[in-house]
Design an enzyme around this catalytic site. Sequence first.
Site, PDB file in Angstrom:
ATOM      1  N   HIS A  26      19.655  67.368  53.314  1.00 32.08           N
ATOM      2  CA  HIS A  26      19.253  66.002  52.943  1.00 32.08           C
ATOM      3  C   HIS A  26      19.142  65.869  51.425  1.00 32.08           C
ATOM      4  O   HIS A  26      18.822  66.821  50.723  1.00 32.08           O
ATOM      5  CB  HIS A  26      17.959  65.565  53.657  1.00 32.08           C
ATOM      6  CG  HIS A  26      16.702  66.209  53.187  1.00 32.08           C
ATOM      7  ND1 HIS A  26      15.707  66.631  54.048  1.00 32.08           N
ATOM      8  CD2 HIS A  26      16.226  66.493  51.942  1.00 32.08           C
ATOM      9  CE1 HIS A  26      14.709  67.132  53.352  1.00 32.08           C
ATOM     10  NE2 HIS A  26      14.993  67.067  52.072  1.00 32.08           N
TER      11      HIS A  26
ATOM     12  N   ASP B 236      12.130  58.677  46.544  1.00 33.03           N
ATOM     13  CA  ASP B 236      11.502  58.420  47.833  1.00 33.03           C
ATOM     14  C   ASP B 236       9.983  58.457  47.742  1.00 33.03           C
ATOM     15  O   ASP B 236       9.414  58.862  46.720  1.00 33.03           O
ATOM     16  CB  ASP B 236      12.007  59.438  48.881  1.00 33.03           C
ATOM     17  CG  ASP B 236      12.163  60.854  48.315  1.00 33.03           C
ATOM     18  OD1 ASP B 236      11.490  61.174  47.315  1.00 33.03           O
ATOM     19  OD2 ASP B 236      12.965  61.618  48.860  1.00 33.03           O
TER      20      ASP B 236
ATOM     21  N   GLU C  44      18.478  61.958  55.870  1.00 34.66           N
ATOM     22  CA  GLU C  44      18.648  63.073  56.787  1.00 34.66           C
ATOM     23  C   GLU C  44      20.087  63.102  57.327  1.00 34.66           C
ATOM     24  O   GLU C  44      20.818  62.109  57.197  1.00 34.66           O
ATOM     25  CB  GLU C  44      17.649  62.934  57.946  1.00 34.66           C
ATOM     26  CG  GLU C  44      16.178  62.965  57.506  1.00 34.66           C
ATOM     27  CD  GLU C  44      15.659  64.369  57.175  1.00 34.66           C
ATOM     28  OE1 GLU C  44      16.470  65.243  56.775  1.00 34.66           O
ATOM     29  OE2 GLU C  44      14.449  64.594  57.300  1.00 34.66           O
TER      30      GLU C  44
HETATM   31  C1  F6R Z   1      12.280  64.734  46.989  1.00 34.11           C
HETATM   32  C2  F6R Z   1      13.572  64.697  47.636  1.00 34.11           C
HETATM   33  C3  F6R Z   1      14.035  65.772  48.555  1.00 34.11           C
HETATM   34  C4  F6R Z   1      13.902  67.167  47.948  1.00 34.11           C
HETATM   35  C5  F6R Z   1      14.307  68.239  48.959  1.00 34.11           C
HETATM   36  C6  F6R Z   1      14.132  69.619  48.403  1.00 34.11           C
HETATM   37  O1  F6R Z   1      12.078  63.572  46.222  1.00 34.11           O
HETATM   38  O2  F6R Z   1      14.268  63.760  47.442  1.00 34.11           O
HETATM   39  O3  F6R Z   1      15.371  65.532  48.925  1.00 34.11           O
HETATM   40  O4  F6R Z   1      14.710  67.246  46.802  1.00 34.11           O
HETATM   41  O5  F6R Z   1      13.544  68.091  50.114  1.00 34.11           O
HETATM   42  O6  F6R Z   1      12.764  69.856  48.263  1.00 34.11           O
HETATM   43  P1  F6R Z   1      12.233  71.118  47.437  1.00 34.11           P
HETATM   44  O7  F6R Z   1      12.645  70.893  46.029  1.00 34.11           O
HETATM   45  O8  F6R Z   1      10.726  71.063  47.597  1.00 34.11           O
HETATM   46  O9  F6R Z   1      12.861  72.306  48.052  1.00 34.11           O
END
Ligand code: F6R
Length: 241
Positions: A137, A66, A142
């Site tokens: 997500h 993303d 979402e």
């Molecule tokens: C980022 C992504 C998100 C994260 C998720 C967890 O490219 O795809 O789905 O993996 O928001 O974020 P962290 O690792 O910062 O807790």
Amino acid sequence: MKLHIARDIAEWARIAADTVMETVAGKPRPVFILPTGSTPLPLYAELVRRHAAGVSFAHVTTFNLDEYIGLPAGHPEGYRAFMKKNLFDHIDIPEGQWHIPDGLAADPDGAAARYDAALEAAGGADLAVLGVGHNGHIGFNEPGTPANSRTHVAELSEKTRRANARFFSSIDEVPSRALTLGLGNILSARRILLMARGADKADIIREVLRGPVTTLVPGSLLKQHADVTVVLDEAAAAGIQ
Ligand code: F6R
């Protein structure tokens, strides 16, 4: 599903990197889906360490999950900058082989379609490496996103924007839209590596792994995939032990 619960961060990173290396070594032209965020940082550090010790990634192609829409070019919280800083500047994947959605495209829907086509043209993903958000997500898919969704423009939930505000000076600076690979793209990967670390992920990991399969918890859809490896630390695994 293979579940690993690591005793410490070094073991967590080693298991995650070993899983990545199975695909790096096992395919002539492997294609990866990669995440940003806090979760993958120890994995990326371990891959950088292995590259310094002689492992080549020159035959690898990557597609990031993303990218925010509308952050100025070169913004330090943009995912292109993140990936360069934490991985691509330190290993040998040629620049033409790594892909990040174009969050500055004049036509985000067109950019989504082109990204989807590029992943398709590369033969789809051999391994999707994933973190999970507190609301379940994956990518920026979402709760409520259809299971067969392809790359699209996603509206970020308040919960997600609040979680990501830690990287910005205020929540007002967190973009409200992003381009993301869809759940259909992710579930089409031939193998999936789901990673989580920390006590704040324990509740959602319990829901993802032990709760019902529902698009209201996008990560729970991974249970329908035939080849999933999960790597947790003990804190993230607290709700399932
Ligand atoms: C980022 C992504 C998100 C994260 C998720 C967890 O490219 O795809 O789905 O993996 O928001 O974020 P962290 O690792 O910062 O807790």
